[in-house]
Enzyme design. Structure first.
Site, short mmCIF file in Angstrom:
data_model
loop_
_atom_site.label_atom_id
_atom_site.label_comp_id
_atom_site.label_asym_id
_atom_site.label_seq_id
_atom_site.Cartn_x
_atom_site.Cartn_y
_atom_site.Cartn_z
N HIS A 28 0.82 -1.22 0.00
CA HIS A 28 0.00 0.00 0.00
C HIS A 28 0.85 1.26 0.00
O HIS A 28 0.30 2.36 -0.01
CB HIS A 28 -0.93 0.02 1.22
CG HIS A 28 -2.05 -0.95 1.09
ND1 HIS A 28 -3.22 -0.68 0.42
CD2 HIS A 28 -2.18 -2.22 1.53
CE1 HIS A 28 -4.02 -1.72 0.46
NE2 HIS A 28 -3.41 -2.68 1.12
N LYS A 59 -1.49 -1.22 -6.78
CA LYS A 59 -2.10 -0.10 -6.05
C LYS A 59 -1.47 1.21 -6.55
O LYS A 59 -1.90 1.73 -7.56
CB LYS A 59 -1.92 -0.33 -4.56
CG LYS A 59 -2.37 -1.74 -4.14
CD LYS A 59 -3.20 -1.73 -2.91
CE LYS A 59 -3.51 -3.10 -2.40
NZ LYS A 59 -4.56 -3.81 -3.13
N SER A 88 3.92 -21.02 -11.85
CA SER A 88 3.15 -19.92 -12.45
C SER A 88 3.81 -19.43 -13.74
O SER A 88 5.03 -19.47 -13.87
CB SER A 88 3.08 -18.72 -11.50
OG SER A 88 2.31 -19.04 -10.40
N THR A 89 2.98 -18.92 -14.64
CA THR A 89 3.50 -18.27 -15.84
C THR A 89 4.18 -16.97 -15.42
O THR A 89 3.73 -16.31 -14.48
CB THR A 89 2.32 -17.94 -16.78
OG1 THR A 89 1.53 -19.12 -16.92
CG2 THR A 89 2.79 -17.46 -18.13
N THR A 174 -13.23 -10.52 7.44
CA THR A 174 -12.05 -9.76 6.98
C THR A 174 -11.59 -8.78 8.06
O THR A 174 -10.40 -8.53 8.23
CB THR A 174 -12.39 -9.01 5.68
OG1 THR A 174 -12.96 -9.93 4.75
CG2 THR A 174 -11.17 -8.39 5.06
#
Ligand code: PLP
Length: 215
Positions: A28, A59, A88-89, A174
């Site tokens: 952030h 962000k 992962s690619t 959350t």
């Protein structure tokens, strides 16, 4: 979710005293804090004392994806053993090119983060003037405390339905029960008028929902 800052200097001091590694998630704050926009550790003068940084392009840098940066031994072992990375690619070239351009821009030009800071300050002032409770006023992430999951969704729906403004309601699990909130984050592309429009809309919705005002 709180919109506050961690006591990063104190944590680094303790880590160094006890020989611990540090891992800081700047997702952030990269592009937003520090003279060169590298994040909160830079702003706090501890950039060279963090072992591993996590950051993101989704962000402040306006893209998607992320990175870690740290000692070669750590990066090597992640490359070798971290299943999500291994299977992962790779990040697509346009994303990487966008991230690189954004990094170069924020490093030498603080215009966007100065605008963001101004908008965030106006937002916090506007909410405070109307007694709309904000969990923390520290940063550009401004969590508005609603404190009830149904009313949180109601406020979000009224903002969208009556005013055409979408704000994400954040409910338990959350965040802890009783601290349900709207997480409001202005951008550098919002204008002072946009902020004013939002504050007035939230003020009207707050009254319509009969929510308490105070701090
Ligand atoms: C603290 C923190 N770290 C990491 C992430 C993951 O970001 P992304 O989905 O852009 O990879 C988020 C997303 O909001 C976040 O809040």
């Amino acid at each position: 979710m709180e919109g506050d800052f961690s006591p990063v200097r104190e944590i680094v001091d303790i880590a160094e005293e006890s020989g611990a590694l540090t891992y800081l998630d700047e997702i952030h704050s990269v592009g937003i804090y520090g003279e060169e926009g590298s994040g909160y550790a830079e702003q706090q003068g501890v950039r060279d004392r963090i072992t591993v940084f996590q950051g993101g392009f989704g962000k402040g840098l306006g893209g998607a994806g992320g990175y870690i940066a740290g000692p070669a031994s750590v990066i090597d072992s992640v490359r070798t053993f971290a299943a999500p990375f291994v299977f992962s690619t790779s990040a697509p070239a346009p994303l990487v090119a966008g991230a690189l351009s954004a990094l170069r821009l924020v490093r030498h030009d603080s215009t966007q983060r100065d605008l963001l800071r101004a908008r965030a300050a106006e937002l916090k002032e506007g909410l405070a003037a109307r007694g709309i409770p904000v969990i923390s006023r520290d940063s550009h992430v401004v969590p508005v405390l609603v404190g009830d999951p149904h009313r949180n969704k109601q406020v979000s729906a009224l903002l969208l339905g009556d005013h055409g403004i979408y704000v994400q309601p954040v409910n338990a699990p959350t965040v802890p029960e009783g601290t349900e909130r709207l997480r409001v984050t202005p951008t550098s592309r919002h204008t002072a008028e946009d902020v004013q429009t939002f504050v007035e809309a939230l003020d009207a919705v707050w009254s319509a929902a009969g929510l308490p005002r105070g701090r």
